[in-house]
Design a protein around this motif. Structure first.
Motif, PDB file in Angstrom:
ATOM      1  N   THR A   7       0.721  -1.204  -0.243  1.00 35.88           N
ATOM      2  CA  THR A   7      -0.201  -0.010  -0.027  1.00 35.88           C
ATOM      3  C   THR A   7       0.840   1.398  -0.077  1.00 35.88           C
ATOM      4  O   THR A   7       0.293   2.400  -0.027  1.00 35.88           O
ATOM      5  N   GLN A   8       2.032   1.098  -0.113  1.00 36.27           N
ATOM      6  CA  GLN A   8       3.024   2.177  -0.136  1.00 36.27           C
ATOM      7  C   GLN A   8       2.752   3.171  -1.175  1.00 36.27           C
ATOM      8  O   GLN A   8       2.775   4.629  -0.905  1.00 36.27           O
ATOM      9  N   SER A   9       2.150   2.872  -2.608  1.00 32.17           N
ATOM     10  CA  SER A   9       1.934   3.784  -3.338  1.00 32.17           C
ATOM     11  C   SER A   9       0.442   4.026  -3.309  1.00 32.17           C
ATOM     12  O   SER A   9       0.123   4.921  -4.330  1.00 32.17           O
ATOM     13  N   LYS A  10      -0.401   3.419  -2.553  1.00 30.67           N
ATOM     14  CA  LYS A  10      -1.776   3.883  -2.324  1.00 30.67           C
ATOM     15  C   LYS A  10      -2.002   4.817  -1.113  1.00 30.67           C
ATOM     16  O   LYS A  10      -2.330   4.353  -0.037  1.00 30.67           O
ATOM     17  N   SER A  11      -1.886   5.994  -1.386  1.00 29.38           N
ATOM     18  CA  SER A  11      -1.929   7.178  -0.374  1.00 29.38           C
ATOM     19  C   SER A  11      -3.406   7.021   0.248  1.00 29.38           C
ATOM     20  O   SER A  11      -3.570   7.617   1.378  1.00 29.38           O
ATOM     21  N   TYR A  12      -4.351   6.613  -0.322  1.00 27.82           N
ATOM     22  CA  TYR A  12      -5.818   6.733   0.210  1.00 27.82           C
ATOM     23  C   TYR A  12      -5.934   5.434   1.042  1.00 27.82           C
ATOM     24  O   TYR A  12      -6.892   5.696   1.977  1.00 27.82           O
ATOM     25  N   VAL A  13      -5.103   4.604   1.115  1.00 27.88           N
ATOM     26  CA  VAL A  13      -5.304   3.585   2.377  1.00 27.88           C
ATOM     27  C   VAL A  13      -4.789   4.110   3.665  1.00 27.88           C
ATOM     28  O   VAL A  13      -3.575   4.166   3.774  1.00 27.88           O
ATOM     29  N   VAL A  14      -5.784   4.368   4.586  1.00 29.51           N
ATOM     30  CA  VAL A  14      -5.091   5.101   6.102  1.00 29.51           C
ATOM     31  C   VAL A  14      -4.860   4.021   7.046  1.00 29.51           C
ATOM     32  O   VAL A  14      -3.937   3.903   7.588  1.00 29.51           O
ATOM     33  N   ARG A  15      -5.941   2.865   6.966  1.00 36.16           N
ATOM     34  CA  ARG A  15      -5.728   1.520   7.747  1.00 36.16           C
ATOM     35  C   ARG A  15      -6.076   0.465   7.371  1.00 36.16           C
ATOM     36  O   ARG A  15      -6.761   0.264   6.368  1.00 36.16           O
ATOM     37  N   TYR A  16      -5.993  -0.573   8.127  1.00 35.86           N
ATOM     38  CA  TYR A  16      -6.250  -1.818   7.661  1.00 35.86           C
ATOM     39  C   TYR A  16      -6.368  -2.825   8.698  1.00 35.86           C
ATOM     40  O   TYR A  16      -5.984  -2.524   9.909  1.00 35.86           O
ATOM     41  N   VAL A  17      -7.225  -3.733   8.616  1.00 33.85           N
ATOM     42  CA  VAL A  17      -7.548  -5.058   9.863  1.00 33.85           C
ATOM     43  C   VAL A  17      -7.459  -6.192   8.715  1.00 33.85           C
ATOM     44  O   VAL A  17      -8.204  -6.134   7.873  1.00 33.85           O
ATOM     45  N   ILE A  18      -6.676  -7.363   9.402  1.00 37.65           N
ATOM     46  CA  ILE A  18      -6.973  -8.488   9.002  1.00 37.65           C
ATOM     47  C   ILE A  18      -7.279  -9.452   9.937  1.00 37.65           C
ATOM     48  O   ILE A  18      -6.707  -9.434  10.990  1.00 37.65           O
ATOM     49  N   TYR A  19      -8.284 -10.207   9.626  1.00 35.22           N
ATOM     50  CA  TYR A  19      -8.982 -10.894  10.799  1.00 35.22           C
ATOM     51  C   TYR A  19      -8.767 -12.542  10.362  1.00 35.22           C
ATOM     52  O   TYR A  19      -9.098 -12.820   9.226  1.00 35.22           O
ATOM     53  N   HIS A  20      -8.096 -13.189  11.358  1.00 34.51           N
ATOM     54  CA  HIS A  20      -7.670 -14.561  10.963  1.00 34.51           C
ATOM     55  C   HIS A  20      -8.732 -15.444  11.982  1.00 34.51           C
ATOM     56  O   HIS A  20      -8.606 -15.629  13.039  1.00 34.51           O
ATOM     57  N   LEU A  80     -10.023  -2.436   4.677  1.00 31.32           N
ATOM     58  CA  LEU A  80      -9.418  -1.216   4.319  1.00 31.32           C
ATOM     59  C   LEU A  80      -9.897   0.149   4.737  1.00 31.32           C
ATOM     60  O   LEU A  80     -11.103   0.243   4.297  1.00 31.32           O
ATOM     61  N   GLU A  81      -9.352   0.903   5.452  1.00 25.52           N
ATOM     62  CA  GLU A  81      -9.951   2.226   5.572  1.00 25.52           C
ATOM     63  C   GLU A  81      -9.500   3.190   4.419  1.00 25.52           C
ATOM     64  O   GLU A  81      -8.180   3.440   4.235  1.00 25.52           O
ATOM     65  N   ILE A  82     -10.513   3.860   3.666  1.00 27.37           N
ATOM     66  CA  ILE A  82     -10.018   4.572   2.614  1.00 27.37           C
ATOM     67  C   ILE A  82     -10.302   5.912   2.937  1.00 27.37           C
ATOM     68  O   ILE A  82     -11.588   6.361   3.295  1.00 27.37           O
ATOM     69  N   ASN A  83      -9.307   6.721   2.842  1.00 26.33           N
ATOM     70  CA  ASN A  83      -9.675   8.268   2.679  1.00 26.33           C
ATOM     71  C   ASN A  83     -10.348   8.701   1.145  1.00 26.33           C
ATOM     72  O   ASN A  83      -9.587   8.499   0.215  1.00 26.33           O
ATOM     73  N   LYS A  84     -11.717   9.060   1.246  1.00 23.11           N
ATOM     74  CA  LYS A  84     -12.330   9.290   0.047  1.00 23.11           C
ATOM     75  C   LYS A  84     -11.899  10.539  -0.710  1.00 23.11           C
ATOM     76  O   LYS A  84     -11.840  10.524  -1.789  1.00 23.11           O
ATOM     77  N   GLU A  85     -11.135  11.554  -0.166  1.00 22.96           N
ATOM     78  CA  GLU A  85     -10.730  12.600  -0.712  1.00 22.96           C
ATOM     79  C   GLU A  85      -9.496  12.200  -1.435  1.00 22.96           C
ATOM     80  O   GLU A  85      -9.539  12.696  -2.995  1.00 22.96           O
ATOM     81  N   ARG A  86      -8.683  11.276  -1.042  1.00 19.60           N
ATOM     82  CA  ARG A  86      -7.668  11.029  -1.692  1.00 19.60           C
ATOM     83  C   ARG A  86      -7.924   9.930  -3.023  1.00 19.60           C
ATOM     84  O   ARG A  86      -7.318   9.760  -3.879  1.00 19.60           O
TER      85      ARG A  86
END
Length: 622
Positions: free
Chosen positions: A124-137, A209-215
């Protein structure tokens, strides 16, 4: 003010021309203006719709592209070997470089968290709109199931359950993974089921994935949205996710417009009205079922049409004013020569027309005026001619009165000779002198130009008796009348010249006794006389020559016949006069036709009617 009102008085020529020119200018220009405005407005509206659909299509294509990119992001995360090996604990060839720990310890969870976090940062380093994430196992112990941002176990269970039922990405708009600010309008959560990439593809859990809509939607800035052109992006359930322009003061307006547009229920490719002030078109993405709506201020669509309408109105007003001025000028050019002509007619009673009256010979009214001036001059000349003719007529009447003295003298002299011959026992000479005196007495007739039929016949009989005395009773004269026509009036000296022609040209050269028959009748208001002799007759060629001479202006042929013919034709009109029929060696008949005029002044047939009636010459040989 009165001058202006005169322009609209329909009874005047100027008013008629003014109204006509105004109507001819006004009505076509009115219809043309309306037609041009409607056509322009429709064309501009159609062009605006096409541009709106084009802009919406470009936006939809861009939306498809970022959604494809977003989908690929999920696929890269799910298929990451570090994440798959960490969650599955596999030790196959793919995962041999990953030190999977089978022990369930805190160190193992921390190590796994580090690996997953490292993998997510890399992805996600090139995806500035991804702010946070959660992976559930889901297969790990409850306390070691979450990687990334923390969410409550109950919430995680809800996510997993819903994702498992729908097997489709889930979107939570306005939500955040930040536990301190779960409600955040600038963010949205997108979750997808996380499965094994090999084997039976069993679910391992899910990823959020938490997405910043503006970005995320910043690429739509090329649309140049403003307060008159707005774009709204909604998910497959029709929930508004993002709108442009995105200023805080515009978001509420965008939300209200989108709600109103949803009520209009537009379909893809359809341009619908929204609250009568806006127009909207929607296009739908085929990937996630998202849609993008383009809303345009209806006033901006017709702005150019209004500009055209304003221009047309000014053109119409200018054309109307110009038409009024032109109508006034044109009507004036016609009115002025007509006024001059009217003035000329009013003063026509004067001897000399006013010298101020001038006419343009190139103008039709001017030509009439110039002809009227010439007519005045010709009338003056005719008046002078009539005056001179009247003077000459008076002189002729005086000469005629003077000329009556000679027949009176001759008549008195013949009366004296008659009694002298009678006293000397010369009865034949006395008788012929008496008849000759009677002839001159009838000739005088007190100066009248018309006499009774009986007097005309007496005059012809007196002449015949004198001639018969001269030719020793070689001729007989017979009168044959079925009706009494003695009361009708005829011009004098119309029968005697015919009798004279019958004696000199018909009977004189004939051997033996000759006969002249005079007959007459009245039929259909026409009085006809036939003078027939049984002399040597006339050839057809000679008849044609005489007939042509009768209608000629001047001729030296048949002086007596032409004199009678001209007097009848001039006195009573065409259709009256002399006609000739003859059979060589047998007879010659001269027919005289005229209106039947009574002694009392009445007429059995009006002369003018007879002159104009081609059928009135019944029995009149031509």
């Amino acid at each position: 003010m009165d001058t202006l009102l005169d322009l609209f008085k329909f009874k005047k020529i100027r008013g008629k021309l003014f109204i006509l020119t105004t109507v001819i200018t006004l009505i076509p220009m009115l219809f043309i203006s309306i037609a041009v405005y409607r056509i322009s407005a429709d064309r501009l509206m159609l062009k605006a719709e096409e541009q709106s659909f084009a802009a919406g299509s470009i936006a939809n294509q861009y939306l498809d592209r970022i959604l494809v990119d977003f989908r690929d992001l999920f696929n890269v995360i799910i298929s990451s070997s570090q994440i798959q090996c960490t969650l599955t604990g596999s030790s196959d060839q793919v995962c041999q470089n990953v030190q999977a720990a089978n022990d369930e310890s805190d160190y193992s969870y921390i190590r796994n968290s580090y690996r997953i976090n490292n993998a997510m940062n890399t992805i996600t380093q090139s995806k500035s709109y991804v702010v946070r994430y959660v992976i559930y196992h889901m297969t790990a112990p409850p306390e070691w199931r979450l990687y990334g941002t923390y969410i409550s176990p109950s919430e995680a269970e809800d996510w997993y359950k819903e994702l498992g039922e729908n097997n489709m990405p889930l979107i939570r708009d306005g939500r955040s993974l930040d536990q301190n600010r779960k409600e955040n309008g600038e963010m949205m959560l997108v979750g997808k089921l996380l499965k094994r990439t090999g084997g039976d593809f069993e679910p391992l859990g899910f990823i959020i994935l938490e997405i910043n809509k503006e970005r995320f939607f910043e690429g739509f800035s090329f649309l140049n949205a403003d307060e008159k052109s707005r774009f709204m992006i909604a998910d497959k359930d029709g929930k508004l996710l993002y709108s442009l322009p995105n200023a805080n003061e515009e978001k509420e307006m965008n939300a209200a417009l989108y709600a109103a547009a949803r009520q209009a229920n537009p379909h893809a490719g359809q341009f619908v009205s929204i609250n009568r002030q806006w127009m909207g078109a929607v296009q739908q993405s085929q990937l996630f079922g998202w849609s993008i709506m383009h809303v345009i201020d209806a006033g901006s669509l017709s702005e150019d049409a209004r500009s055209i309408r304003t221009i047309i109105i000014w053109i119409f007003i200018g054309t109307l004013v110009f038409g009024l001025l032109l109508a006034n000028w044109i009507s004036g050019t016609i009115r002025r020569p007509l006024n001059r002509l009217s003035l000329l007619i009013k003063v026509n009673g004067s001897i000399d027309p006013p010298s101020i009256v001038r006419f343009d010979e190139k103008d039709e009214v001017g030509q009439i005026g110039r002809r009227f001036l010439r007519m005045i001059d010709e009338n003056k000349a005719l008046n002078e001619q009539v005056y001179n003719a009247l003077m000459k007529r008076k002189e002729a009447e005086i000469h005629a009165l003077q000329a009556q003295i000679n027949p009176h003298f001759l008549y008195n002299t013949l009366e004296s000779l008659k009694w002298l011959a009678f006293s000397r026992n010369q009865p034949d000479i006395s008788d012929v002198i008496g008849k000759l005196g009677k002839y001159f007495r009838l000739t005088i007739n007190k100066g009248n130009q018309t006499i009774a039929v009986q007097e005309e016949l007496d005059h012809a009989l007196a002449y015949f008796q004198v001639q018969n005395f001269r030719y020793t009773d070689r001729f007989d004269l017979i009168f044959s009348f079925e009706d009494d026509i003695s009361r009708y009036l005829v011009p004098k000296f119309i029968i005697q010249p015919i009798v004279e022609n019958a004696i000199y040209h018909g009977l004189k050269e004939k051997e033996g006794q000759g006969t002249i028959v005079i007959s007459g009748e009245v039929e259909a208001g026409i009085l006809s006389f036939r003078i027939t002799d049984d002399g040597q007759g006339i050839t057809p060629e000679r008849i044609k020559e005489i007939t042509d001479a009768l209608d000629a202006e001047e001729t030296s042929v048949t002086y007596g016949l032409k004199n009678v013919h001209d007097r009848l034709k001039l006195g009573f009109g065409q259709g009256f006069g002399v006609s000739i029929t003859s059979e060589p060696g047998l007879y010659t008949t001269i027919k005289l036709a005229m209106p039947a005029i009574m002694e009392s002044g009445g007429a059995a047939h009006e002369p003018n009617d007879a002159a104009n009636d081609e059928t009135s010459g019944k029995g009149f040989d031509r």
